[in-house]
Design a protein around this motif. Structure first.
Motif, PDB file in Angstrom:
ATOM      1  N   VAL A 146      -2.744   0.684  11.526  1.00  0.00           N
ATOM      2  CA  VAL A 146      -3.417   0.272  10.292  1.00  0.00           C
ATOM      3  C   VAL A 146      -2.401   0.110   9.168  1.00  0.00           C
ATOM      4  CG1 VAL A 146      -5.234   0.828   8.626  1.00  0.00           C
ATOM      5  CG2 VAL A 146      -5.535   1.424  11.049  1.00  0.00           C
ATOM      6  N   ARG A 147      -1.419   1.012   9.102  1.00  0.00           N
ATOM      7  CA  ARG A 147      -0.393   0.903   8.060  1.00  0.00           C
ATOM      8  C   ARG A 147       0.371  -0.414   8.176  1.00  0.00           C
ATOM      9  NH1 ARG A 147       0.624   6.279   9.775  1.00  0.00           N
ATOM     10  NH2 ARG A 147       2.694   5.785  10.637  1.00  0.00           N
ATOM     11  N   ILE A 148       0.724  -0.785   9.389  1.00  0.00           N
ATOM     12  CA  ILE A 148       1.481  -2.017   9.603  1.00  0.00           C
ATOM     13  C   ILE A 148       0.650  -3.232   9.225  1.00  0.00           C
ATOM     14  CG2 ILE A 148       2.331  -3.508  11.468  1.00  0.00           C
ATOM     15  CD1 ILE A 148       3.619  -1.007  12.673  1.00  0.00           C
ATOM     16  N   LYS A 149      -0.629  -3.203   9.566  1.00  0.00           N
ATOM     17  CA  LYS A 149      -1.514  -4.306   9.178  1.00  0.00           C
ATOM     18  C   LYS A 149      -1.625  -4.396   7.660  1.00  0.00           C
ATOM     19  CE  LYS A 149      -4.297  -4.120  13.420  1.00  0.00           C
ATOM     20  NZ  LYS A 149      -4.168  -5.523  13.855  1.00  0.00           N
ATOM     21  N   ALA A 150      -1.669  -3.241   6.998  1.00  0.00           N
ATOM     22  CA  ALA A 150      -1.757  -3.229   5.537  1.00  0.00           C
ATOM     23  C   ALA A 150      -0.492  -3.808   4.915  1.00  0.00           C
ATOM     24  CB  ALA A 150      -2.004  -1.807   5.042  1.00  0.00           C
ATOM     25  N   PHE A 151       0.658  -3.473   5.463  1.00  0.00           N
ATOM     26  CA  PHE A 151       1.921  -4.008   4.930  1.00  0.00           C
ATOM     27  C   PHE A 151       1.932  -5.531   5.049  1.00  0.00           C
ATOM     28  CE2 PHE A 151       6.306  -5.329   4.993  1.00  0.00           C
ATOM     29  CZ  PHE A 151       6.894  -4.555   4.007  1.00  0.00           C
ATOM     30  N   TYR A 152       1.490  -6.033   6.175  1.00  0.00           N
ATOM     31  CA  TYR A 152       1.415  -7.488   6.356  1.00  0.00           C
ATOM     32  C   TYR A 152       0.458  -8.109   5.339  1.00  0.00           C
ATOM     33  CZ  TYR A 152       0.163 -11.976   8.476  1.00  0.00           C
ATOM     34  OH  TYR A 152      -0.094 -13.305   8.681  1.00  0.00           O
ATOM     35  N   ALA A 153      -0.687  -7.456   5.138  1.00  0.00           N
ATOM     36  CA  ALA A 153      -1.684  -7.971   4.189  1.00  0.00           C
ATOM     37  C   ALA A 153      -1.126  -8.028   2.774  1.00  0.00           C
ATOM     38  CB  ALA A 153      -2.938  -7.100   4.225  1.00  0.00           C
ATOM     39  N   LEU A 154      -0.201  -7.127   2.457  1.00  0.00           N
ATOM     40  CA  LEU A 154       0.390  -7.078   1.118  1.00  0.00           C
ATOM     41  C   LEU A 154       1.598  -8.005   0.987  1.00  0.00           C
ATOM     42  CD1 LEU A 154       0.179  -3.222   0.588  1.00  0.00           C
ATOM     43  CD2 LEU A 154      -1.121  -4.947  -0.686  1.00  0.00           C
ATOM     44  N   GLY A 155       1.766  -8.883   1.956  1.00  0.00           N
ATOM     45  CA  GLY A 155       2.917  -9.771   1.957  1.00  0.00           C
ATOM     46  C   GLY A 155       3.012 -10.666   0.745  1.00  0.00           C
ATOM     47  N   THR A 156       1.883 -11.005   0.136  1.00  0.00           N
ATOM     48  CA  THR A 156       1.917 -11.873  -1.044  1.00  0.00           C
ATOM     49  C   THR A 156       2.335 -11.128  -2.307  1.00  0.00           C
ATOM     50  OG1 THR A 156      -0.453 -11.449  -1.311  1.00  0.00           O
ATOM     51  CG2 THR A 156       0.165 -13.479  -0.190  1.00  0.00           C
ATOM     52  N   VAL A 157       2.399  -9.799  -2.227  1.00  0.00           N
ATOM     53  CA  VAL A 157       2.743  -8.999  -3.393  1.00  0.00           C
ATOM     54  C   VAL A 157       4.263  -8.865  -3.486  1.00  0.00           C
ATOM     55  CG1 VAL A 157       2.454  -6.788  -4.566  1.00  0.00           C
ATOM     56  CG2 VAL A 157       0.605  -7.696  -3.136  1.00  0.00           C
ATOM     57  N   PRO A 158       4.890  -9.332  -4.542  1.00  0.00           N
ATOM     58  CA  PRO A 158       6.337  -9.134  -4.696  1.00  0.00           C
ATOM     59  C   PRO A 158       6.673  -7.643  -4.674  1.00  0.00           C
ATOM     60  CG  PRO A 158       5.518 -10.725  -6.307  1.00  0.00           C
ATOM     61  CD  PRO A 158       4.316 -10.113  -5.662  1.00  0.00           C
ATOM     62  N   GLU A 159       7.769  -7.310  -4.027  1.00  0.00           N
ATOM     63  CA  GLU A 159       8.107  -5.899  -3.853  1.00  0.00           C
ATOM     64  C   GLU A 159       8.270  -5.183  -5.188  1.00  0.00           C
ATOM     65  OE1 GLU A 159      11.361  -3.400  -1.213  1.00  0.00           O
ATOM     66  OE2 GLU A 159      10.654  -5.369  -0.537  1.00  0.00           O
ATOM     67  N   ASN A 160       8.734  -5.897  -6.212  1.00  0.00           N
ATOM     68  CA  ASN A 160       8.922  -5.252  -7.516  1.00  0.00           C
ATOM     69  C   ASN A 160       7.610  -5.006  -8.253  1.00  0.00           C
ATOM     70  OD1 ASN A 160       8.236  -7.811  -8.365  1.00  0.00           O
ATOM     71  ND2 ASN A 160      10.260  -8.298  -9.226  1.00  0.00           N
ATOM     72  N   GLN A 161       6.501  -5.495  -7.678  1.00  0.00           N
ATOM     73  CA  GLN A 161       5.200  -5.239  -8.287  1.00  0.00           C
ATOM     74  C   GLN A 161       4.431  -4.113  -7.592  1.00  0.00           C
ATOM     75  OE1 GLN A 161       2.779  -8.718  -8.993  1.00  0.00           O
ATOM     76  NE2 GLN A 161       4.519  -9.948  -9.674  1.00  0.00           N
ATOM     77  N   ILE A 162       5.033  -3.508  -6.580  1.00  0.00           N
ATOM     78  CA  ILE A 162       4.400  -2.356  -5.931  1.00  0.00           C
ATOM     79  C   ILE A 162       4.407  -1.195  -6.918  1.00  0.00           C
ATOM     80  CG2 ILE A 162       4.590  -0.695  -4.045  1.00  0.00           C
ATOM     81  CD1 ILE A 162       3.724  -3.455  -3.127  1.00  0.00           C
ATOM     82  N   PRO A 163       3.233  -0.565  -7.159  1.00  0.00           N
ATOM     83  CA  PRO A 163       3.168   0.541  -8.117  1.00  0.00           C
ATOM     84  C   PRO A 163       4.155   1.653  -7.780  1.00  0.00           C
ATOM     85  CG  PRO A 163       0.974  -0.155  -7.476  1.00  0.00           C
ATOM     86  CD  PRO A 163       1.918  -0.878  -6.576  1.00  0.00           C
ATOM     87  N   ALA A 164       4.617   2.336  -8.799  1.00  0.00           N
ATOM     88  CA  ALA A 164       5.650   3.361  -8.637  1.00  0.00           C
ATOM     89  C   ALA A 164       5.245   4.444  -7.643  1.00  0.00           C
ATOM     90  CB  ALA A 164       5.972   3.983  -9.994  1.00  0.00           C
ATOM     91  N   ASP A 165       3.957   4.842  -7.664  1.00  0.00           N
ATOM     92  CA  ASP A 165       3.533   5.928  -6.786  1.00  0.00           C
ATOM     93  C   ASP A 165       3.376   5.487  -5.332  1.00  0.00           C
ATOM     94  OD1 ASP A 165       1.427   4.356  -7.644  1.00  0.00           O
ATOM     95  OD2 ASP A 165      -0.055   5.952  -7.472  1.00  0.00           O
ATOM     96  N   TYR A 166       3.631   4.208  -5.059  1.00  0.00           N
ATOM     97  CA  TYR A 166       3.566   3.716  -3.680  1.00  0.00           C
ATOM     98  C   TYR A 166       4.928   3.226  -3.178  1.00  0.00           C
ATOM     99  CZ  TYR A 166      -1.497   3.927  -3.221  1.00  0.00           C
ATOM    100  OH  TYR A 166      -2.789   4.368  -3.109  1.00  0.00           O
ATOM    101  N   LYS A 167       5.940   3.244  -4.016  1.00  0.00           N
ATOM    102  CA  LYS A 167       7.217   2.641  -3.634  1.00  0.00           C
ATOM    103  C   LYS A 167       7.844   3.330  -2.423  1.00  0.00           C
ATOM    104  CE  LYS A 167       8.596   0.457  -7.981  1.00  0.00           C
ATOM    105  NZ  LYS A 167       8.491  -0.904  -7.408  1.00  0.00           N
TER     106      LYS A 167
END
Length: 751
Positions: A527-548
């Motif tokens: 599930v984690r891997i699927k979630a990472f793929y789903a977040l592919g459109t999100v630029p890495e620098n926009q990932i919230p600090a508590d999730y980095k």
């Protein structure tokens, strides 16, 4: 003005969900207190930790003797006169125009057959594969590749036969025995040997595959024995075994836990981790194939090979904690009892082993429990395998969806209607089964989303059925829109969560980031891997600090997943789709081209590449690629549709009409084709044809918004006031909050 709409053509593409989340937050299942505990080691286990089955014999003599000569013991062996069951005495076998000759020379075994270049070569047999009802033979190729021959030996009838006698394959295709479809390294090794490391080098396209033990040894199931044996020797009688500490799959393993352990090899699945190392659970290493056509029949019965797990976890047996070893001996793999006695371990003989239940004479095939509740199918030419979903035959579903039922599989002179009438007379109304809710949605029936939603939200139903309903539901516009899927991200079932993330991952929007982010902390790696793929459109620098930090950890897992699947065309296609999400179209193109270099006939991938060329502005390459798909699969309507849209945008309207007409011929009920063909006719002034095609579409879907709008617009342009007013009134009634329709109604009234 009406414009053509172009959507990226992907097999699992979503284009129906455009609703906003309205900023609503959902409550998620509790995350682990120490999130780092879910990030299991991906390190492989040293071969030295595996001692071999002989080391188990001293303490486990009975189990060892049962295992000896079992299918697990003989899963793979070095080829010699003792292990090779076929003659290899110069026999010639011809199938699909290819003649193979088998012979022995200087104690080695050879086959002369067609190779990957279309010419005949002599190949040495290095390994045998299996013992009954067939034995396959493995050839070593350069670059560490091992290939399984398509011609196998029937061990019961003692003859050579073609595994796929009705399937013509040419030497350049992925399914040719010398290529990917019968490659041991990626298709077979993980389940036929112990402690496999595939070791694929993507850049060199070569393997250095290793295993600790050649067959399915004791340690393949129970884990590396070194620590266990050392503790037994040092502690003696004081030793106490605890499941999962030094030994796996023990008497302490729960029934469902045991099924999941066996599932590692007995299911059709996608590999998630870089290798199985006895950490975590099945879903930390694999994700099972869901009940999707054409792998399964629409009602969930086996169609293509499913290897048991996918059918068994549909069953009431599984739901009631029946496990593999209730029927099969864990070590010999044989059935514990013959005939109905096996089922009567649990089911009362007076109720079930009687003609009042099965309505057949004693001794008749129909009097056997498996005759009605475990129909089967032959795979690989002669291997009969039974469906393990243990379902009641449903001739009514056979009538509706052309699914099989045990009644007419035995009574071949009768039809499904006969079987249904007999069923009703003998048993009355059948109990409700999830397949009644799933099958209409799998087949795409209008209005089936209501039944699918009911199935998805019923936690008493098998989780694989619910997860499969999620995937099927993605093809419908549902009442609660995207929020219904967002709620399922919190489902107790990891299969449902995984399927939901898959659905949402095809909507390239930043809107859902806040809802998918918590799944980076999911307890299951899949599930984690699927979630990472789903977040592919999100630029890495926009990932919230508590999730980095957790994002970086899952990133490692995700790229490990891409690495282990890099030798599959689907693995490269997944990589390409990920880079498309990231906006890195050059890397996406590279991955698609790699996928096609592995399987040059995979036209799903070729279609995606054509669309990528379009987005890169390479319209010439896009057109060329679409036409190659049409050349290879002239009956696949979607390609004509995609090509027509491309030609329309290139202002080549006459050519676009020809392609869209062909798409309509092949897909007469496809509303998108009807809509766009109507627009093309309008553009060329072919007004009668435009009206006819749009009216026909509304006969199929009377309330389809775009068709209503297109036809109303057509009537306004043609000055047909009465028809225009009638349609605009209907549109406003159906869609009252669209200002553009009010304007259209005013135009119609002013005619």
């Amino acid at each position: 003005m009406i414009v053509f709409r172009r959507a990226l053509f992907l097999v699992y593409a979503l284009s129906l969900f455009q609703l906003s989340c309205n900023g609503k937050k959902e409550t998620y299942i509790a995350l682990p207190k120490n999130i780092h505990n879910v990030f299991l080691s991906t390190k492989s286990i040293p071969d030295s930790n595996f001692l071999g089955s002989e080391s188990c014999k001293e303490c486990h003599k009975e189990q060892f003797e049962k295992w000896t000569d079992s299918h697990h013991d003989k899963a793979m062996q070095k080829a010699d006169r003792e292990t090779v069951l076929a003659g290899f005495k110069g026999e010639a076998f011809k199938s699909q125009g290819i003649t193979s000759r088998f012979y022995e020379k200087d104690g080695d075994f050879f086959v002369n057959t067609e190779g990957p270049n279309g010419n005949y070569h002599d190949y040495k047999i290095v390994y045998t594969f299996g013992i009954a009802p067939l034995q396959q033979y493995i050839v070593q190729f350069p670059d560490g590749r091992y290939q399984c021959l398509r011609t196998a030996w029937d061990t019961e009838n003692r003859r050579w036969f073609d595994l796929y006698p009705d399937f013509k394959v040419i030497h350049s295709e992925w399914l040719h025995w010398s290529r990917g479809g019968l490659n041991w390294n990626n298709m077979c090794a993980d389940c036929h040997s112990t402690n496999i490391r595939k070791n694929y080098n993507e850049h060199k396209r070569a393997y250095n595959t290793k295993f600790a033990i050649i067959n399915v040894s004791c340690e393949a199931c129970h884990g590396p024995g070194k620590k266990h044996v050392n503790e037994v020797r040092s502690l003696g009688s004081a030793y106490v075994s605890h499941n999962g500490e030094t030994m796996w799959m023990s008497s302490e393993t729960t029934p469902k836990g045991l099924v999941d352990e066996c599932a590692r090899c007995h299911m059709r699945r996608e590999q998630i981790s870089e290798g199985y190392n006895f950490t975590g659970t099945m879903l930390d290493h694999y994700f099972p194939q869901l009940l999707e056509y054409p792998i399964y029949h629409p009602d969930g019965q086996i169609l293509d090979e499913d290897y048991v797990y996918g059918s068994f976890i549909q069953s009431k047996m599984y739901q009631n904690n029946v496990s593999c070893n209730n029927c099969h001996d864990s070590h010999s793999l044989k059935l514990k009892f013959e005939g109905n006695k096996l089922c009567l371990q649990c089911h009362v003989p007076e109720k079930y082993d009687t003609a009042l239940h099965h309505f057949h004479e004693t001794g008749n095939q129909g009097a056997k429990c498996i005759g009605c509740h475990m129909p089967g199918k032959i795979y690989m030419g002669n291997d009969f395998r039974r469906d393990h979903s243990f379902r009641v035959p449903r001739p009514d579903l056979s009538i509706a969806y052309n699914t099989p039922n045990a009644c007419t599989q035995c009574h071949t002179d009768k039809d499904d209607q006969w079987a249904w009438e007999v069923f009703k007379r003998q048993f009355g109304k059948p109990q409700i089964h999830f397949s009644e809710l799933l099958a209409p949605g799998v087949m795409g029936e209008p209005g089936a989303d209501i039944a699918l939603t009911s199935l998805v939200n019923d936690s008493t139903q098998p989780e694989i059925a619910r997860a499969s309903a999620v995937k099927a539901l993605s093809n419908y516009t549902i009442q609660n829109g995207i929020n219904a899927f967002i709620a399922l991200l919190n489902d107790e079932s990891p299969l449902v969560r995984g399927a939901t993330v898959d659905v949402l991952s095809e909507i390239n929007s930043l809107e859902f980031m806040d809802y998918i982010l918590p799944r980076l902390k999911d307890s299951k790696r899949a599930v984690r891997i699927k979630a990472f793929y789903a977040l592919g459109t999100v630029p890495e620098n926009q990932i919230p600090a508590d999730y980095k930090k957790v994002y970086q950890k899952v990133k490692e897992e995700f790229f490990g997943y891409l690495k282990i699947n890099a030798d599959f065309p689907g693995g490269q296609a997944r990589k390409a789709a990920f880079y498309q999400k990231k906006g890195d179209l050059d890397r996406a193109r590279e991955a698609y081209l790699k996928a096609l270099s592995i399987d040059g006939n995979n036209n799903t991938i070729r279609s995606n590449l054509a669309n990528l060329y379009y987005h890169l502005g390479e319209t010439g390459n896009a057109e060329k690629t679409f036409r190659e798909v049409i050349k290879q699969e002239p009956e696949f309507g979607f390609t004509y549709y995609s090509l027509a849209l491309l030609l329309a945008e290139l202002k080549r309207t006459d050519e676009a009409i020809l392609q869209m007409e062909q798409a309509h011929k092949l897909m007469p009920q496809n509303i998108r084709v009807i809509y766009n063909l109507g627009l093309l006719y309008q553009k060329k002034g072919r007004n009668k044809e435009a009206e006819k095609i749009l009216v026909g579409g509304l006969e199929l879907e009377p309330e389809h918004e775009e068709l209503l709008y297109a036809l109303a617009y057509h009537y306004i342009v043609q000055g047909q006031k009465q028809k225009a007013v009638k349609l605009t009134d209907k549109i406003i009634r159906l869609y009252p909050n669209r200002p553009q329709y009010q304007n259209m109604a005013e135009q119609a009234g002013a005619l």
